[in-house]
Design a protein around this motif. Structure first.
Motif, PDB file in Angstrom:
ATOM      1  N   LEU A 216       0.810  -1.230   0.000  1.00  0.00           N
ATOM      2  CA  LEU A 216       0.000   0.000   0.000  1.00  0.00           C
ATOM      3  C   LEU A 216       0.839   1.273   0.000  1.00  0.00           C
ATOM      4  N   VAL A 217       2.137   1.163   0.212  1.00  0.00           N
ATOM      5  CA  VAL A 217       2.944   2.383   0.125  1.00  0.00           C
ATOM      6  C   VAL A 217       3.537   2.551  -1.273  1.00  0.00           C
ATOM      7  N   THR A 218       3.081   1.723  -2.199  1.00  0.00           N
ATOM      8  CA  THR A 218       3.564   1.869  -3.579  1.00  0.00           C
ATOM      9  C   THR A 218       2.402   2.261  -4.486  1.00  0.00           C
ATOM     10  N   GLU A 219       2.731   2.620  -5.717  1.00  0.00           N
ATOM     11  CA  GLU A 219       1.687   2.985  -6.669  1.00  0.00           C
ATOM     12  C   GLU A 219       0.960   1.719  -7.125  1.00  0.00           C
ATOM     13  N   LEU A 220      -0.354   1.705  -7.011  1.00  0.00           N
ATOM     14  CA  LEU A 220      -1.139   0.515  -7.359  1.00  0.00           C
ATOM     15  C   LEU A 220      -2.005   0.786  -8.577  1.00  0.00           C
ATOM     16  N   GLU A 221      -2.026  -0.188  -9.470  1.00  0.00           N
ATOM     17  CA  GLU A 221      -2.931  -0.050 -10.606  1.00  0.00           C
ATOM     18  C   GLU A 221      -4.369  -0.250 -10.127  1.00  0.00           C
ATOM     19  N   THR A 246       0.650  -1.175   7.376  1.00  0.00           N
ATOM     20  CA  THR A 246       1.437  -0.646   6.258  1.00  0.00           C
ATOM     21  C   THR A 246       2.731  -0.086   6.835  1.00  0.00           C
ATOM     22  N   TYR A 247       3.782  -0.125   6.051  1.00  0.00           N
ATOM     23  CA  TYR A 247       5.058   0.445   6.518  1.00  0.00           C
ATOM     24  C   TYR A 247       5.982   0.706   5.344  1.00  0.00           C
ATOM     25  N   PHE A 248       7.069   1.380   5.636  1.00  0.00           N
ATOM     26  CA  PHE A 248       8.127   1.760   4.695  1.00  0.00           C
ATOM     27  C   PHE A 248       7.794   3.018   3.896  1.00  0.00           C
ATOM     28  N   GLY A 249       6.659   3.655   4.169  1.00  0.00           N
ATOM     29  CA  GLY A 249       6.434   4.872   3.392  1.00  0.00           C
ATOM     30  C   GLY A 249       5.053   5.452   3.579  1.00  0.00           C
ATOM     31  N   GLN A 250       4.769   6.405   2.733  1.00  0.00           N
ATOM     32  CA  GLN A 250       3.480   7.098   2.799  1.00  0.00           C
ATOM     33  C   GLN A 250       2.425   6.359   1.980  1.00  0.00           C
ATOM     34  N   LEU A 251       1.180   6.544   2.375  1.00  0.00           N
ATOM     35  CA  LEU A 251       0.084   5.924   1.620  1.00  0.00           C
ATOM     36  C   LEU A 251      -0.291   6.759   0.405  1.00  0.00           C
ATOM     37  N   LYS A 252      -0.104   8.059   0.517  1.00  0.00           N
ATOM     38  CA  LYS A 252      -0.439   8.988  -0.574  1.00  0.00           C
ATOM     39  C   LYS A 252      -1.815   8.703  -1.148  1.00  0.00           C
ATOM     40  N   GLU A 253      -1.872   8.433  -2.480  1.00  0.00           N
ATOM     41  CA  GLU A 253      -3.176   8.281  -3.137  1.00  0.00           C
ATOM     42  C   GLU A 253      -3.937   7.045  -2.643  1.00  0.00           C
ATOM     43  N   ASN A 254      -3.247   6.145  -1.928  1.00  0.00           N
ATOM     44  CA  ASN A 254      -3.950   4.970  -1.396  1.00  0.00           C
ATOM     45  C   ASN A 254      -4.609   5.241  -0.047  1.00  0.00           C
ATOM     46  N   LEU A 255      -4.397   6.425   0.484  1.00  0.00           N
ATOM     47  CA  LEU A 255      -4.929   6.694   1.822  1.00  0.00           C
ATOM     48  C   LEU A 255      -6.457   6.599   1.887  1.00  0.00           C
ATOM     49  N   PRO A 256      -7.169   7.229   0.959  1.00  0.00           N
ATOM     50  CA  PRO A 256      -8.638   7.097   1.020  1.00  0.00           C
ATOM     51  C   PRO A 256      -9.089   5.644   0.922  1.00  0.00           C
ATOM     52  N   ASN A 272       7.882   7.702   8.402  1.00  0.00           N
ATOM     53  CA  ASN A 272       7.916   8.132   6.998  1.00  0.00           C
ATOM     54  C   ASN A 272       6.657   8.866   6.565  1.00  0.00           C
ATOM     55  N   ALA A 273       5.556   8.636   7.272  1.00  0.00           N
ATOM     56  CA  ALA A 273       4.283   9.215   6.826  1.00  0.00           C
ATOM     57  C   ALA A 273       3.635  10.031   7.941  1.00  0.00           C
ATOM     58  N   ARG A 274       4.473  10.729   8.695  1.00  0.00           N
ATOM     59  CA  ARG A 274       3.914  11.478   9.821  1.00  0.00           C
ATOM     60  C   ARG A 274       2.847  12.466   9.362  1.00  0.00           C
ATOM     61  N   ASP A 275       3.096  13.061   8.212  1.00  0.00           N
ATOM     62  CA  ASP A 275       2.151  14.082   7.728  1.00  0.00           C
ATOM     63  C   ASP A 275       0.809  13.481   7.315  1.00  0.00           C
ATOM     64  N   GLU A 276       0.724  12.160   7.280  1.00  0.00           N
ATOM     65  CA  GLU A 276      -0.562  11.552   6.894  1.00  0.00           C
ATOM     66  C   GLU A 276      -1.398  11.134   8.098  1.00  0.00           C
ATOM     67  N   VAL A 277      -0.780  11.225   9.276  1.00  0.00           N
ATOM     68  CA  VAL A 277      -1.465  10.713  10.467  1.00  0.00           C
ATOM     69  C   VAL A 277      -2.786  11.442  10.696  1.00  0.00           C
TER      70      VAL A 277
END
Ligand code: GLN
Ligand code: ZN
Length: 763
Positions: A216-221, A246-256, A272-277
């Motif tokens: 989930l921290v990577t770009e998913l099709e 999830t770990y190793f990064g931000q969820l970005k577009e997968n967050l919703p 790595n994803a503090r700003d998403e908390v």
């Protein structure tokens, strides 16, 4: 009341007990029962190490790899081992190591890569997992015994266990379809066994299951995003509670997407994803558990506990019981126990935390949140003192280095002239034939060499005797190469046990642990050096060896260095400045070495960047930024030389598809790469890109003991010549020869030199 838990504990053991138990079993020196007992013993120890947490992981222990464990749990065995009649642990090892005689060695040579499709890097860590295989025949069948047994053990020991499994989508995406089978089509069948497994775990009295979906921290099709919906709707049976991890990064577009999944809790990497908390908390339904990974599971630094508490306190007030605290990811990626380190400089040691210490930090945080900071004031003060000492230490901050960094401008990475002009000046100086032959640097590291080095390290051999012994090795290596008729020689690297450690030990700003082992795969571990401060080079690191080697021959002797990006990627790095800054510091230090080598008349200098590609970020959208600073660092390192000096680089892989433009920008005069196993087709990228400089596509696989034939190498080079003009081709092996025997190296290189001869005659 914040709840504490852990996502996974290192399984190798504080003194690598698992490694030794495995290797002794594999050699037939101990029984299967003894191995199993050793495993149980480690699990018990690790659970004790985690005592005090509200939940501890179960099922994170593995005799080899957690992905392979999942494959066995789901009965997803490759066809070739399906009918094995022996013990299933032995079958497990057959899958893990079966075809991996090669891979075992490719790790010792630092090549990272192993036989294609079998083992691959776990996200951006240095851990390698066994890739699940799928084909049209794939059918899943549950075998919950491993988890059930470990849960029973935990129960017997009164451990509040939370089983850990890898989630279905991550499992499928990371697996490989061996035929045309669409992996998505396997999802329904796979979900059936997951459901059975969850039911079985519920029957064992399990309340929470940690289900890891780091993908989930990577770009998913889009179809895979949908797969997440399907999967978690199917798994949400109410049998157990699911903590989607999830770990190793931000969820970005997968967050919703994550926020919407029907699970009972979500773990986010709050390093790595503090700003998403904040956003995640806002978007999650109000009854969900929010687990925050607040201790960095990827490095060895102490956490700044006060700063973390300043940030956490309001969140804790807001969430109450819904807040869980954990390390950012499994602690698999850090060493076990700092207390084992007796030789580390006490000041540096006071800044560090390994797995055990990280869990102590977690407990301090939870007590401070739940009962007030005053209860743990002493611990918090000690932590504050350590973080302050690190922040202000002159050993970390070197004004001279920072001033040099400030003066970097684009010209520093610019060669005097473009490649064609340089080549014209280099040719008369080097006087090389067409298809020049060379090797990648190291020659066999014999037992004698290793014993000499280790005796020197232990103080049993004095510096003069050591120097003499190494010179003898170098002389012998040069003599052999002369005899073999190679065109560009190397000194053989006898004085290096590791291409990163050797340089780290001589640079200011690096520290070394004694027991800081981290599992790389199976029983193999690495001990990454600790980059703690501004990097400088007090004195030349290789000049004496290389000058000595050059004095023994009229042929060009290659100076041999490890590049800044590789040194960085194979170290524990600072968390108080960007990696790009540390990399630039390394670049300046190695640049000095390059210029010193040039000054003493070394005509060719190779700067290895074996790990450049593996530093690529998990998300493609961040690749270019990384490549830009990585390439800049290489250019600073190598491009300060005169036109007449030839710069080589070496990379242990052959996939250049996505990065060829950056590789070309490095502007090395010669690049040597690994290609022998790919039949040279991978050179197409260089061809299409019209790669302008010289290159040496590896003509023989150094991972294998096989002696390549002249014909085979000639054929490979002919294929290379269809893609790259002959004037720009070199002939060399895939990588360094340090894991090979002289009895293999001599005939192989004899054939290689003959192949080059034959190629010249054909022209
Ligand atoms: N010069 C090094 C050697 O030959 C390169 C090793 C590597 O690229 N992994 O050993
Ligand atoms: Zn290599």
């Amino acid at each position: 009341m914040a709840i504490t838990h852990n996502l996974g504990f290192p399984r190798i053991g504080a003194k690598r007990e698992l490694k030794f138990a495995l290797e002794s079993y594999w050699k037939g020196q101990s029984s299967r029962e003894e191995l199993k007992t050793a495993g149980a013993h480690l699990r018990r120890q690790h659970w004790q190490d985690q005592a005090g947490l509200n939940f501890v992981p179960a099922g994170d222990f593995s005799f080899y790899d957690q992905m392979l464990d999942m494959s066995f749990t789901f009965g997803n065995l490759p066809e070739r081992v399906r009918n094995f009649e022996g013990d299933s642990l032995d079958n497990f090892f057959r899958v893990a190591r079966g075809r991996s005689a090669k891979s075992a060695e490719s790790e010792t040579c630092g090549c990272g890569g192993v036989a294609a499709g079998e083992m691959t890097k776990w996200f951006d860590t240095n851990y390698h997992f066994i890739v699940p295989e799928f084909d049209a025949q794939t059918a899943f069948k549950l075998d919950p015994s491993r988890l059930v047994e470990q849960l029973a053990e935990a129960r017997a020991q009164g451990v509040p266990a939370k089983p850990v499994i890898i989630g279905p989508v991550t499992y499928l995406i990371l697996g490989k379809s061996k035929d045309e089978t669409n992996k998505l089509s396997l999802l329904p069948g796979l979900l059936l066994v997951y459901r059975q497994l969850l039911k079985e775990l519920a029957a064992q009295g399990v309340e929470w299951v940690q289900i890891d979906e780091p993908i989930l921290v990577t770009e998913l099709e889009a179809p895979w995003q949908d797969a997440f919906q399907t999967a978690y709707q199917t798994l949400n049976t109410g049998a157990v509670k699911l903590l989607l991890t999830t770990y190793f990064g931000q969820l970005k577009e997968n967050l919703p997407l994550v926020a919407k999944l029907p699970v009972q809790g979500v773990h986010l990497d709050a390093i790595n994803a503090r700003d998403e908390v904040e956003v995640l908390i806002e978007k999650l339904p109000a009854n969900r558990v929010v687990s925050l990974g607040v201790i960095n599971g990827r490095n060895i630094w102490k956490t700044d506990l006060s700063a973390t508490l300043d940030w956490l306190e309001p969140i804790s007030r807001q969430l109450g019981e819904r807040l869980w605290l954990a390390p950012s990811c499994s602690l698999l990626h850090v060493p076990v126990d700092l207390e084992s380190e007796e030789k580390l400089d006490p000041e540096i040691k006071s800044w560090l935390a390994f797995a055990r210490q990280k869990l102590d930090e977690l407990l301090i945080l939870s007590v401070a949140l739940n009962e007030g900071r005053a209860v743990v004031q002493r611990e918090l003060d000690a932590n504050a003192a350590a973080t302050a000492s690190r922040r202000h230490s002159p050993r970390v901050h070197n004004p001279t280095v920072q001033a040099a960094l400030g003066k970097i401008d684009a010209r520093l990475g610019e060669r005097q002239s473009p490649y064609p002009e340089r080549a014209k000046k280099q040719r008369p100086r080097l006087k090389l034939p067409l298809f020049p032959t060379t090797t990648i640097g190291s020659f066999p590291q014999t037992r004698e060499i290793r014993q000499t080095r280790s005796a020197f390290k232990k103080g049993k051999l004095n510096a003069t005797a050591y120097r003499e012994a190494m010179r003898k090795e170098i002389a012998q290596c040069v003599w052999q190469q002369e005899r073999l008729g190679l065109d560009v020689l190397v000194h053989g690297e006898p004085e290096r046990n590791d291409m990163v450690e050797y340089f780290g030990e001589q640079l200011e700003g690096y520290a070394f642990s004694e027991f800081g082992w981290v599992q790389s795969y199976g029983s193999r571990c690495v001990k990454p050096p600790i980059l703690f401060g501004d990097i400088s080079r007090p004195k030349p690191m290789t000049v004496e060896w290389i000058t000595y080697a050059q004095s023994l021959t009229d042929k060009p002797m290659k100076g041999m260095l490890t590049g800044p990006v590789t040194i960085l990627n194979w170290s524990f790095v600072r968390d108080d400045q960007p990696r790009s800054v540390s990399c630039r510091q390394l670049a300046l230090a190695i640049r000095e070495e390059v210029l010193d080598l040039e000054k003493v008349g070394i005509r060719i200098i190779q700067i290895d960047e074996a790990a450049l590609r593996e530093g690529l970020p998990l998300r493609r959208s961040q690749w270019q930024e990384y490549l830009d600073w990585a390439v800049e660092a290489f250019r600073i390192t190598g491009n300060g030389v005169a036109d007449e000096t030839q710069i080589h680089t070496h990379m242990c892989y052959s996939e250049f598809n996505d990065i060829i433009a950056s590789i070309a920008t490095m502007d090395a005069d010669v690049i040597t790469i690994e290609t022998s196993r790919s039949d040279m087709e991978l050179l197409d990228v260089f061809d299409h890109f019209k790669y302008p400089n010289e290159m040496g596509p590896g003509v023989y696989d150094i991972h294998s003991p096989n002696i390549p034939t002249v014909e085979h190498m000639v054929t490979l080079m002919q294929k290379a010549a269809e893609r790259i003009p002959v004037e720009r081709l070199w002939v060399n092996p895939d990588c360094g020869l340090k894991t090979r025997q002289w009895t293999e190296v001599i005939p192989s290189l004899t054939h290689m030199v003959e192949a080059a001869q034959a190629l010249r005659e054909q022209l």
